[in-house]
Design a protein around this motif. Structure first.
Motif, PDB file in Angstrom:
ATOM      1  N   VAL A 158      -2.983  53.737 142.960  1.00 15.40           N
ATOM      2  CA  VAL A 158      -3.254  54.454 141.536  1.00 15.40           C
ATOM      3  C   VAL A 158      -4.255  55.680 141.964  1.00 15.40           C
ATOM      4  CG1 VAL A 158      -4.760  53.969 139.553  1.00 15.40           C
ATOM      5  CG2 VAL A 158      -3.919  52.267 140.408  1.00 15.40           C
ATOM      6  N   GLU A 159      -3.562  56.625 141.232  1.00 14.72           N
ATOM      7  CA  GLU A 159      -4.468  58.034 141.336  1.00 14.72           C
ATOM      8  C   GLU A 159      -4.831  58.271 139.991  1.00 14.72           C
ATOM      9  OE1 GLU A 159      -2.564  61.362 143.378  1.00 14.72           O
ATOM     10  OE2 GLU A 159      -1.037  60.005 144.328  1.00 14.72           O
ATOM     11  N   GLN A 160      -5.976  59.069 139.793  1.00 15.47           N
ATOM     12  CA  GLN A 160      -6.409  59.389 138.242  1.00 15.47           C
ATOM     13  C   GLN A 160      -7.234  60.954 138.630  1.00 15.47           C
ATOM     14  OE1 GLN A 160      -8.122  56.276 136.257  1.00 15.47           O
ATOM     15  NE2 GLN A 160      -6.389  55.286 135.806  1.00 15.47           N
ATOM     16  N   GLY A 161      -7.119  61.830 137.836  1.00 14.17           N
ATOM     17  CA  GLY A 161      -7.904  62.882 138.048  1.00 14.17           C
ATOM     18  C   GLY A 161      -7.562  64.108 136.955  1.00 14.17           C
ATOM     19  N   ALA A 162      -7.801  65.401 137.256  1.00 16.96           N
ATOM     20  CA  ALA A 162      -7.523  66.426 136.511  1.00 16.96           C
ATOM     21  C   ALA A 162      -6.532  67.282 136.833  1.00 16.96           C
ATOM     22  CB  ALA A 162      -8.983  67.116 136.364  1.00 16.96           C
ATOM     23  N   LEU A 163      -5.706  67.695 135.851  1.00 17.70           N
ATOM     24  CA  LEU A 163      -4.518  68.629 136.072  1.00 17.70           C
ATOM     25  C   LEU A 163      -4.716  70.021 135.569  1.00 17.70           C
ATOM     26  CD1 LEU A 163      -1.269  68.548 136.767  1.00 17.70           C
ATOM     27  CD2 LEU A 163      -0.895  68.288 134.365  1.00 17.70           C
ATOM     28  N   LYS A 164      -4.371  71.104 136.160  1.00 15.79           N
ATOM     29  CA  LYS A 164      -4.355  72.551 135.716  1.00 15.79           C
ATOM     30  C   LYS A 164      -3.253  73.125 135.719  1.00 15.79           C
ATOM     31  CE  LYS A 164      -6.281  76.236 134.236  1.00 15.79           C
ATOM     32  NZ  LYS A 164      -5.366  76.965 133.945  1.00 15.79           N
ATOM     33  N   LEU A 165      -2.577  73.573 134.421  1.00 12.57           N
ATOM     34  CA  LEU A 165      -1.319  74.056 134.546  1.00 12.57           C
ATOM     35  C   LEU A 165      -1.515  75.583 135.049  1.00 12.57           C
ATOM     36  CD1 LEU A 165       1.232  73.240 133.073  1.00 12.57           C
ATOM     37  CD2 LEU A 165      -0.703  72.001 132.487  1.00 12.57           C
ATOM     38  N   LEU A 166      -0.783  75.723 136.102  1.00 10.56           N
ATOM     39  CA  LEU A 166      -0.792  77.337 136.864  1.00 10.56           C
ATOM     40  C   LEU A 166       0.006  78.426 136.172  1.00 10.56           C
ATOM     41  CD1 LEU A 166      -0.796  76.353 140.441  1.00 10.56           C
ATOM     42  CD2 LEU A 166      -2.801  76.629 139.108  1.00 10.56           C
ATOM     43  N   LYS A 167       1.367  77.806 135.877  1.00 13.85           N
ATOM     44  CA  LYS A 167       2.302  78.579 135.197  1.00 13.85           C
ATOM     45  C   LYS A 167       3.272  77.594 133.967  1.00 13.85           C
ATOM     46  CE  LYS A 167       6.419  81.587 135.780  1.00 13.85           C
ATOM     47  NZ  LYS A 167       6.037  82.776 135.065  1.00 13.85           N
ATOM     48  N   GLU A 205      18.835  66.755 120.719  1.00 10.82           N
ATOM     49  CA  GLU A 205      19.124  67.861 121.795  1.00 10.82           C
ATOM     50  C   GLU A 205      19.145  69.279 120.943  1.00 10.82           C
ATOM     51  OE1 GLU A 205      22.513  67.204 124.559  1.00 10.82           O
ATOM     52  OE2 GLU A 205      22.975  65.368 123.412  1.00 10.82           O
ATOM     53  N   ALA A 206      18.623  70.183 122.003  1.00 14.95           N
ATOM     54  CA  ALA A 206      18.682  71.503 121.434  1.00 14.95           C
ATOM     55  C   ALA A 206      19.734  72.005 120.761  1.00 14.95           C
ATOM     56  CB  ALA A 206      17.971  72.457 122.271  1.00 14.95           C
ATOM     57  N   ASP A 207      19.616  72.933 119.853  1.00 17.38           N
ATOM     58  CA  ASP A 207      20.844  73.353 119.264  1.00 17.38           C
ATOM     59  C   ASP A 207      21.568  74.482 120.110  1.00 17.38           C
ATOM     60  OD1 ASP A 207      20.777  71.930 116.882  1.00 17.38           O
ATOM     61  OD2 ASP A 207      19.669  73.304 116.032  1.00 17.38           O
ATOM     62  N   SER A 208      20.761  75.216 120.842  1.00 15.53           N
ATOM     63  CA  SER A 208      21.212  76.167 121.772  1.00 15.53           C
ATOM     64  C   SER A 208      21.317  75.803 123.253  1.00 15.53           C
ATOM     65  CB  SER A 208      20.087  77.404 121.901  1.00 15.53           C
ATOM     66  OG  SER A 208      19.916  78.049 120.777  1.00 15.53           O
ATOM     67  N   ASN A 209      22.504  76.037 124.014  1.00 12.76           N
ATOM     68  CA  ASN A 209      22.717  75.625 125.295  1.00 12.76           C
ATOM     69  C   ASN A 209      22.087  76.289 126.342  1.00 12.76           C
ATOM     70  OD1 ASN A 209      24.621  73.326 124.252  1.00 12.76           O
ATOM     71  ND2 ASN A 209      26.285  74.936 124.055  1.00 12.76           N
ATOM     72  N   GLU A 210      21.706  77.515 126.160  1.00 16.84           N
ATOM     73  CA  GLU A 210      20.870  78.377 127.071  1.00 16.84           C
ATOM     74  C   GLU A 210      19.394  77.666 127.191  1.00 16.84           C
ATOM     75  OE1 GLU A 210      20.129  82.697 128.555  1.00 16.84           O
ATOM     76  OE2 GLU A 210      21.783  82.390 127.194  1.00 16.84           O
ATOM     77  N   THR A 211      18.832  77.387 128.380  1.00 15.08           N
ATOM     78  CA  THR A 211      17.516  77.192 128.451  1.00 15.08           C
ATOM     79  C   THR A 211      16.707  77.743 129.770  1.00 15.08           C
ATOM     80  OG1 THR A 211      16.030  75.164 128.401  1.00 15.08           O
ATOM     81  CG2 THR A 211      17.915  74.870 129.721  1.00 15.08           C
ATOM     82  N   SER A 212      15.566  77.787 129.652  1.00 15.75           N
ATOM     83  CA  SER A 212      14.762  78.244 131.113  1.00 15.75           C
ATOM     84  C   SER A 212      13.485  77.380 130.863  1.00 15.75           C
ATOM     85  CB  SER A 212      14.469  79.836 130.800  1.00 15.75           C
ATOM     86  OG  SER A 212      13.664  80.151 132.020  1.00 15.75           O
ATOM     87  N   ASN A 213      13.142  76.774 131.878  1.00 10.89           N
ATOM     88  CA  ASN A 213      11.910  76.070 131.795  1.00 10.89           C
ATOM     89  C   ASN A 213      11.283  76.419 133.206  1.00 10.89           C
ATOM     90  OD1 ASN A 213      10.039  74.409 131.202  1.00 10.89           O
ATOM     91  ND2 ASN A 213      10.919  72.460 130.957  1.00 10.89           N
ATOM     92  N   ILE A 214       9.980  76.766 133.361  1.00  8.31           N
ATOM     93  CA  ILE A 214       9.365  76.848 134.707  1.00  8.31           C
ATOM     94  C   ILE A 214       8.164  76.340 134.446  1.00  8.31           C
ATOM     95  CG2 ILE A 214       8.407  78.551 136.249  1.00  8.31           C
ATOM     96  CD1 ILE A 214      10.756  80.388 135.466  1.00  8.31           C
ATOM     97  N   ILE A 215       7.800  75.398 135.344  1.00  7.53           N
ATOM     98  CA  ILE A 215       6.422  74.738 135.432  1.00  7.53           C
ATOM     99  C   ILE A 215       5.670  74.646 136.763  1.00  7.53           C
ATOM    100  CG2 ILE A 215       7.272  72.263 135.145  1.00  7.53           C
ATOM    101  CD1 ILE A 215       4.786  71.493 133.759  1.00  7.53           C
ATOM    102  N   ALA A 216       4.437  74.774 136.706  1.00  5.60           N
ATOM    103  CA  ALA A 216       3.891  74.893 138.168  1.00  5.60           C
ATOM    104  C   ALA A 216       2.351  74.092 137.816  1.00  5.60           C
ATOM    105  CB  ALA A 216       3.715  76.102 138.986  1.00  5.60           C
ATOM    106  N   THR A 217       1.934  73.102 138.557  1.00  2.00           N
ATOM    107  CA  THR A 217       0.677  72.461 138.128  1.00  2.00           C
ATOM    108  C   THR A 217      -0.156  72.323 139.610  1.00  2.00           C
ATOM    109  OG1 THR A 217       1.525  70.432 138.207  1.00  2.00           O
ATOM    110  CG2 THR A 217       1.854  71.289 136.118  1.00  2.00           C
ATOM    111  N   LEU A 218      -1.425  72.101 139.427  1.00  2.00           N
ATOM    112  CA  LEU A 218      -2.319  71.666 140.491  1.00  2.00           C
ATOM    113  C   LEU A 218      -3.232  70.534 139.971  1.00  2.00           C
ATOM    114  CD1 LEU A 218      -2.602  72.484 143.561  1.00  2.00           C
ATOM    115  CD2 LEU A 218      -4.759  73.848 142.726  1.00  2.00           C
ATOM    116  N   SER A 219      -3.321  69.479 140.813  1.00  2.00           N
ATOM    117  CA  SER A 219      -4.035  68.481 140.309  1.00  2.00           C
ATOM    118  C   SER A 219      -5.031  68.116 141.389  1.00  2.00           C
ATOM    119  CB  SER A 219      -3.125  67.222 139.859  1.00  2.00           C
ATOM    120  OG  SER A 219      -2.620  66.689 140.562  1.00  2.00           O
ATOM    121  N   LEU A 220      -6.169  67.548 140.832  1.00  2.00           N
ATOM    122  CA  LEU A 220      -7.256  66.819 141.985  1.00  2.00           C
ATOM    123  C   LEU A 220      -7.689  65.489 141.391  1.00  2.00           C
ATOM    124  CD1 LEU A 220      -9.314  66.863 144.208  1.00  2.00           C
ATOM    125  CD2 LEU A 220     -10.961  67.780 142.519  1.00  2.00           C
TER     126      LEU A 220
END
Length: 291
Positions: free
Chosen positions: A40-49, A267-282
């Motif tokens: 088990v891991e538990q802690g805090a998450l920060k969204l970088l981008k 599902e989304a109506d549009s077929n084009e998508t862009s999703n970028i996520i970067a996180t850091l957790s302790l």
């Protein structure tokens, strides 16, 4: 904090405390000994981008910044649960569940267009970014000694994404929903070394990069990537488990224009998508080993 959230937090903290107080492996060599284990891991998450777009930029759709515009600039609760088994001393098979749901409320200071739907300036919004996943990983320990351990293998991750933009202004409120379920194959690497008789440091990395036109046999290009990498340090107790602190990076990308037909209303109506996520957790966690 609401009573419901307090109960959830108390329960999760209690589970972690029980894990950490359980017995554990007498030496680092116990990590390579056959038997099941639970972690088990538990802690805090920060969204970088975190940026998200559905629909073409040429049609006026925005690259929405969840951190700057969507209320994800604060820390969020983060957790992971793993069950696995070591067999034959060199084979490690594990199942991971990582819940992740970020729900925020914000009043848009500018108009925003998502999936060809425009939310006007001043609209009160509820934003949900739900991206839990399930992962099965197999690793073979190339190196397994009382001091060092190094394993390589492969993983199959099942993403279970649901992203929602909900207008809270009233009966005429607008809603954009985009949901997706699908497999993500990846490579995996893990290792650790002892520091004296009880302490240890280690790392894990699971990731992939693929284009659908090449990787999935589709006749169109769709780029996707994922990286889940961490370093940890911990202490091995007597007869059972270990406690550790863990620093983790988790991120991924999805860019392209899908040519698969829509089969669900969610599902989304549009077929084009862009999703970028970067996180850091302790996180802080523990491992129980059964024999």
């Amino acid at each position: 904090m609401s009573i419901e959230k307090r109960r959830r937090f108390t329960f999760k903290t209690g589970v972690l405390a029980l894990i950490l107080l359980a017995g554990s492996a007498a030496t680092l060599q116990a990590q390579a000994q056959p038997g099941p284990y639970f972690q088990v891991e538990q802690g805090a998450l920060k969204l970088l981008k975190h940026t998200y777009r559905v629909g073409a930029v040429a049609d006026g759709n925005d690259d929405f910044d969840f951190v700057a515009q969507g209320g994800q600039e604060i820390l969020s609760f983060f957790e992971r649960y793993t069950a696995g088994i070591v067999f034959g001393t060199r084979h490690d098979l594990s199942f991971l569940y990582q819940p992740l749901e970020l729900v925020t409320n914000v009043r848009f200071k500018d108009s925003v267009q998502i999936d060809d739907v425009t939310f006007a300036t001043g609209t009160p919004m509820k934003l949900t970014y739900s991206f839990p996943f399930y992962r099965i990983t197999y690793r073979y320990n190339l190196l397994s000694t009382p001091t060092y351990n190094l394993g390589v293998g492969a993983a199959l991750q099942m993403r279970n994404a649901s992203i929602r933009f909900e207008d809270l202004s009233g009966a005429a409120g607008k809603l954009v929903v985009s949901q997706n379920l699908g497999p993500v194959p990846a490579l995996s690497l893990a290792g650790r070394t002892s520091l004296g008789k009880k302490a240890f440091i280690g790392f894990e990395a699971t990731g992939s990069y693929a284009s659908s036109a090449l990787f999935n046999g589709a006749n169109f290009t769709f780029e996707g990537s994922v990286l889940d990498a961490s370093i940890r340090g911990g202490y091995v107790f007597d007869q059972g488990s270990e406690a550790f602190a863990n620093l983790r990076f988790f991120g991924g990308t999805a860019n392209g224009i899908s040519q698969y037909p829509d089969v669900s209303w969610a599902e989304a109506d549009s077929n084009e998508t862009s999703n970028i996520i970067a996180t850091l957790s302790l996180t802080f966690g523990g491992t129980v080993r059964l024999r």
